[in-house]
Design a protein around this motif. Structure first.
Motif, PDB file in Angstrom:
ATOM      1  N   VAL A  81      63.198 -19.901  59.177  1.00  0.00           N
ATOM      2  CA  VAL A  81      63.975 -20.491  60.271  1.00  0.00           C
ATOM      3  C   VAL A  81      63.144 -20.428  61.543  1.00  0.00           C
ATOM      4  CG1 VAL A  81      65.084 -18.324  60.954  1.00  0.00           C
ATOM      5  CG2 VAL A  81      66.242 -20.478  61.398  1.00  0.00           C
ATOM      6  N   SER A  82      63.460 -21.322  62.472  1.00  0.00           N
ATOM      7  CA  SER A  82      62.773 -21.332  63.758  1.00  0.00           C
ATOM      8  C   SER A  82      63.280 -20.201  64.647  1.00  0.00           C
ATOM      9  CB  SER A  82      62.986 -22.665  64.473  1.00  0.00           C
ATOM     10  OG  SER A  82      62.564 -22.592  65.814  1.00  0.00           O
ATOM     11  N   MET A  83      62.366 -19.570  65.372  1.00  0.00           N
ATOM     12  CA  MET A  83      62.759 -18.514  66.303  1.00  0.00           C
ATOM     13  C   MET A  83      63.552 -19.066  67.482  1.00  0.00           C
ATOM     14  SD  MET A  83      59.217 -17.647  68.361  1.00  0.00           S
ATOM     15  CE  MET A  83      58.334 -17.160  66.873  1.00  0.00           C
ATOM     16  N   THR A  84      63.515 -20.377  67.678  1.00  0.00           N
ATOM     17  CA  THR A  84      64.252 -20.968  68.798  1.00  0.00           C
ATOM     18  C   THR A  84      65.715 -21.253  68.451  1.00  0.00           C
ATOM     19  OG1 THR A  84      63.672 -23.250  68.189  1.00  0.00           O
ATOM     20  CG2 THR A  84      62.136 -22.063  69.614  1.00  0.00           C
ATOM     21  N   GLU A  85      66.066 -21.185  67.167  1.00  0.00           N
ATOM     22  CA  GLU A  85      67.441 -21.479  66.737  1.00  0.00           C
ATOM     23  C   GLU A  85      67.876 -20.438  65.700  1.00  0.00           C
ATOM     24  OE1 GLU A  85      67.553 -25.501  65.387  1.00  0.00           O
ATOM     25  OE2 GLU A  85      67.180 -26.354  67.365  1.00  0.00           O
ATOM     26  N   LEU A  86      67.998 -19.224  66.136  1.00  0.00           N
ATOM     27  CA  LEU A  86      68.324 -18.134  65.210  1.00  0.00           C
ATOM     28  C   LEU A  86      69.801 -18.174  64.823  1.00  0.00           C
ATOM     29  CD1 LEU A  86      66.282 -15.336  66.991  1.00  0.00           C
ATOM     30  CD2 LEU A  86      65.666 -16.584  64.915  1.00  0.00           C
ATOM     31  N   PRO A  87      70.113 -18.158  63.520  1.00  0.00           N
ATOM     32  CA  PRO A  87      71.483 -18.356  63.039  1.00  0.00           C
ATOM     33  C   PRO A  87      72.262 -17.049  62.897  1.00  0.00           C
ATOM     34  CG  PRO A  87      70.001 -18.366  61.172  1.00  0.00           C
ATOM     35  CD  PRO A  87      69.141 -18.127  62.397  1.00  0.00           C
ATOM     36  N   PHE A  88      72.281 -16.234  63.935  1.00  0.00           N
ATOM     37  CA  PHE A  88      72.921 -14.919  63.831  1.00  0.00           C
ATOM     38  C   PHE A  88      73.987 -14.765  64.905  1.00  0.00           C
ATOM     39  CE2 PHE A  88      68.363 -14.332  62.644  1.00  0.00           C
ATOM     40  CZ  PHE A  88      68.561 -14.213  61.266  1.00  0.00           C
ATOM     41  N   GLU A  89      74.989 -13.940  64.590  1.00  0.00           N
ATOM     42  CA  GLU A  89      76.056 -13.660  65.546  1.00  0.00           C
ATOM     43  C   GLU A  89      75.539 -12.769  66.678  1.00  0.00           C
ATOM     44  OE1 GLU A  89      79.104 -14.893  65.457  1.00  0.00           O
ATOM     45  OE2 GLU A  89      78.701 -16.007  63.595  1.00  0.00           O
ATOM     46  N   LYS A 117      61.568 -17.241  77.854  1.00  0.00           N
ATOM     47  CA  LYS A 117      62.672 -17.847  77.102  1.00  0.00           C
ATOM     48  C   LYS A 117      63.096 -16.927  75.959  1.00  0.00           C
ATOM     49  CE  LYS A 117      62.661 -22.264  76.409  1.00  0.00           C
ATOM     50  NZ  LYS A 117      62.370 -23.618  75.878  1.00  0.00           N
ATOM     51  N   ALA A 118      62.118 -16.305  75.286  1.00  0.00           N
ATOM     52  CA  ALA A 118      62.441 -15.381  74.198  1.00  0.00           C
ATOM     53  C   ALA A 118      63.255 -14.207  74.716  1.00  0.00           C
ATOM     54  CB  ALA A 118      61.159 -14.887  73.533  1.00  0.00           C
ATOM     55  N   LEU A 119      62.855 -13.644  75.839  1.00  0.00           N
ATOM     56  CA  LEU A 119      63.592 -12.515  76.423  1.00  0.00           C
ATOM     57  C   LEU A 119      65.041 -12.894  76.687  1.00  0.00           C
ATOM     58  CD1 LEU A 119      60.894 -11.277  78.972  1.00  0.00           C
ATOM     59  CD2 LEU A 119      61.691 -10.018  76.955  1.00  0.00           C
ATOM     60  N   THR A 120      65.252 -14.095  77.160  1.00  0.00           N
ATOM     61  CA  THR A 120      66.609 -14.545  77.512  1.00  0.00           C
ATOM     62  C   THR A 120      67.427 -14.912  76.283  1.00  0.00           C
ATOM     63  OG1 THR A 120      65.796 -15.379  79.632  1.00  0.00           O
ATOM     64  CG2 THR A 120      67.903 -16.232  78.858  1.00  0.00           C
ATOM     65  N   GLN A 121      66.831 -15.706  75.376  1.00  0.00           N
ATOM     66  CA  GLN A 121      67.591 -16.220  74.231  1.00  0.00           C
ATOM     67  C   GLN A 121      67.837 -15.168  73.160  1.00  0.00           C
ATOM     68  OE1 GLN A 121      66.127 -19.903  72.605  1.00  0.00           O
ATOM     69  NE2 GLN A 121      66.257 -20.976  74.555  1.00  0.00           N
ATOM     70  N   TRP A 122      66.951 -14.198  73.018  1.00  0.00           N
ATOM     71  CA  TRP A 122      67.124 -13.178  71.990  1.00  0.00           C
ATOM     72  C   TRP A 122      68.024 -12.033  72.453  1.00  0.00           C
ATOM     73  CZ3 TRP A 122      61.209 -12.553  70.472  1.00  0.00           C
ATOM     74  CH2 TRP A 122      60.771 -13.764  69.902  1.00  0.00           C
ATOM     75  N   ARG A 123      68.168 -11.858  73.731  1.00  0.00           N
ATOM     76  CA  ARG A 123      68.919 -10.718  74.269  1.00  0.00           C
ATOM     77  C   ARG A 123      70.351 -10.632  73.739  1.00  0.00           C
ATOM     78  NH1 ARG A 123      72.011  -9.012  78.656  1.00  0.00           N
ATOM     79  NH2 ARG A 123      71.384  -6.985  79.533  1.00  0.00           N
ATOM     80  N   PRO A 124      71.109 -11.751  73.660  1.00  0.00           N
ATOM     81  CA  PRO A 124      72.495 -11.649  73.165  1.00  0.00           C
ATOM     82  C   PRO A 124      72.599 -11.133  71.730  1.00  0.00           C
ATOM     83  CG  PRO A 124      72.157 -13.731  74.311  1.00  0.00           C
ATOM     84  CD  PRO A 124      70.816 -13.114  74.135  1.00  0.00           C
ATOM     85  N   LEU A 125      71.517 -11.222  70.946  1.00  0.00           N
ATOM     86  CA  LEU A 125      71.552 -10.754  69.557  1.00  0.00           C
ATOM     87  C   LEU A 125      71.505  -9.238  69.461  1.00  0.00           C
ATOM     88  CD1 LEU A 125      69.103 -13.327  67.921  1.00  0.00           C
ATOM     89  CD2 LEU A 125      71.597 -13.435  68.026  1.00  0.00           C
TER      90      LEU A 125
END
Length: 390
Positions: free
Chosen positions: A240-248, A268-276
């Protein structure tokens, strides 16, 4: 004698244009008793002379000066310089259009666009028919839409037999793992590659590990690595792409990413991955950084093309703070980590050089290795251990 319509036909101008010429006293018509305006052969020739002067880029006002006075050479020099500048811009425009049609090199254009508008660049590439995976590789590797397939085939040929596709070693990975204040239970490894770090995470934690990468061949080798090892369902791999991670949200207490966040952009990674991450969760992220405030110009020029977002450690630390993380610790990868990557790569290039002497991919890899040999220490990978701030 010419009526205005006859003069207009002779010189290829409109009646309105000739009346404007007359208003500017460039020509002088005479009205006869019958009411018609007539122009002389002298007017005809003046219009033709004006047209020749305008072909040189002069305005009507400047044409009038040239008709009535001695030529102003400074004026002509200025016009010549402006024309040279216009021609250069037109040549650049032509070169770009030709390149987009497959008749030239698009690399510089892609590099410039990546520097000033990386997100728009990626979206545009996708609209041109590239998958996101292809577009990301084009941005960072081939940098030419027309030769992308050939470039990537050569690139993968170089790397297909190599264990490591980037700098690293067990000691550095374990050092980063030891800096975590708490033992993780659920790890998301982003950009796992063939599973070298994955193995260390499995062997040195009791966590469940989700390993993701967008390269199927790398994941296949990862699965082969653990085929005979009984890990009781602790490992799952997903292409899967790291830009569209399919996790809650809040699915993991540790995100681990060695040398891959640059693909989507560190900020962008710091921001988009943080909610996971769960509240109080941790992230280990490594990135190529400047280790000096005054790098060599050759090194700067190379990374300006290859990784325009390279930053100093202090800049990355400020970005991490702004994104909502506390820095637990950070350190630079050892020379051994670079040797683990570069030495097998050098041998691989040597083995392939005779068969791939014209390969652009091979030339680019050789250039990168040359920069390593000259300037490693001015830049390097930094391992950052971060804690999600509530």
């Amino acid at each position: 004698m010419y009526r205005i319509s006859e003069l207009a036909a002779a010189v290829g101008l409109s009646r309105t244009a000739l009346l404007y010429y007359e208003k500017q006293q460039l020509i002088s018509g005479k009205r006869l008793e019958n009411g018609y305006r007539f122009y002389s052969d002298e007017d005809l020739q003046r219009v033709r002379l004006i047209q020749q002067l305008q072909a040189g880029g002069l305005t009507l006002k400047e044409c009038k000066v040239c008709l009535e006075e001695k030529i102003d050479k400074d004026l002509l020099r200025n016009r010549l310089r402006q024309l040279d500048e216009d021609i250069a811009l037109k040549q650049q425009s032509r070169a770009l259009l030709a390149a987009m049609l497959g008749e030239g090199d698009l690399r510089t254009w892609h590099e410039d666009l990546e520097r000033v508008a990386p997100d728009a660049h990626l979206n545009w590439l996708v609209k041109q028919g590239f998958t996101e995976k292809e577009a990301l590789r084009l941005k960072w590797l081939s940098k030419d839409m027309n030769d992308h397939e050939t470039y990537m085939n050569d690139f993968m040929k170089v790397y297909e037999t190599l264990e490591r596709w980037g700098p690293g070693n067990e000691k550095d990975t374990l050092k980063a793992l030891s800096l975590l204040p708490e033992a993780p239970a659920d790890i998301l490894e982003i950009g796992c590659g063939t599973g070298l770090s994955t193995k260390l995470l499995i062997d040195n934690t009791d966590a469940n590990i989700t390993a993701i990468d967008n390269e199927p061949s790398a994941l296949a080798r990862l699965e082969e690595r653990f085929e005979e090892q009984d890990i009781s369902g602790r490992l799952s791999s997903i292409c899967v792409s790291m830009t569209e991670l399919p996790f809650e949200k809040e699915s993991f207490d540790l995100i681990w990413s060695e040398g891959s966040a640059y693909i989507m952009g560190v900020q962008k990674a710091l921001t988009q991955w943080r909610p996971l991450l769960q509240p109080g969760g941790y992230m280990m992220l490594s990135d190529l950084v400047w280790l000096t405030d005054q790098p060599d110009k050759e090194a700067m020029a190379f990374w300006e093309q290859s990784y325009p977002d390279i930053q100093t450690i202090s800049t990355r630390l400020k970005q991490m703070d702004a994104a909502g993380y506390d820095v637990v610790d950070h350190f630079s990868l050892s020379r051994e980590s670079w040797d683990n990557y570069s030495e097998p790569l050098k041998k691989r290039i040597h083995d392939l050089s005779s068969d791939m002497s014209e390969s652009e991919a091979l030339k680019d890899i050789e250039s990168e290795l040359d920069i390593y040999s000259k300037f490693l220490g001015q830049f390097g990978y930094q391992m950052f251990v971060l804690a999600k701030r509530d």
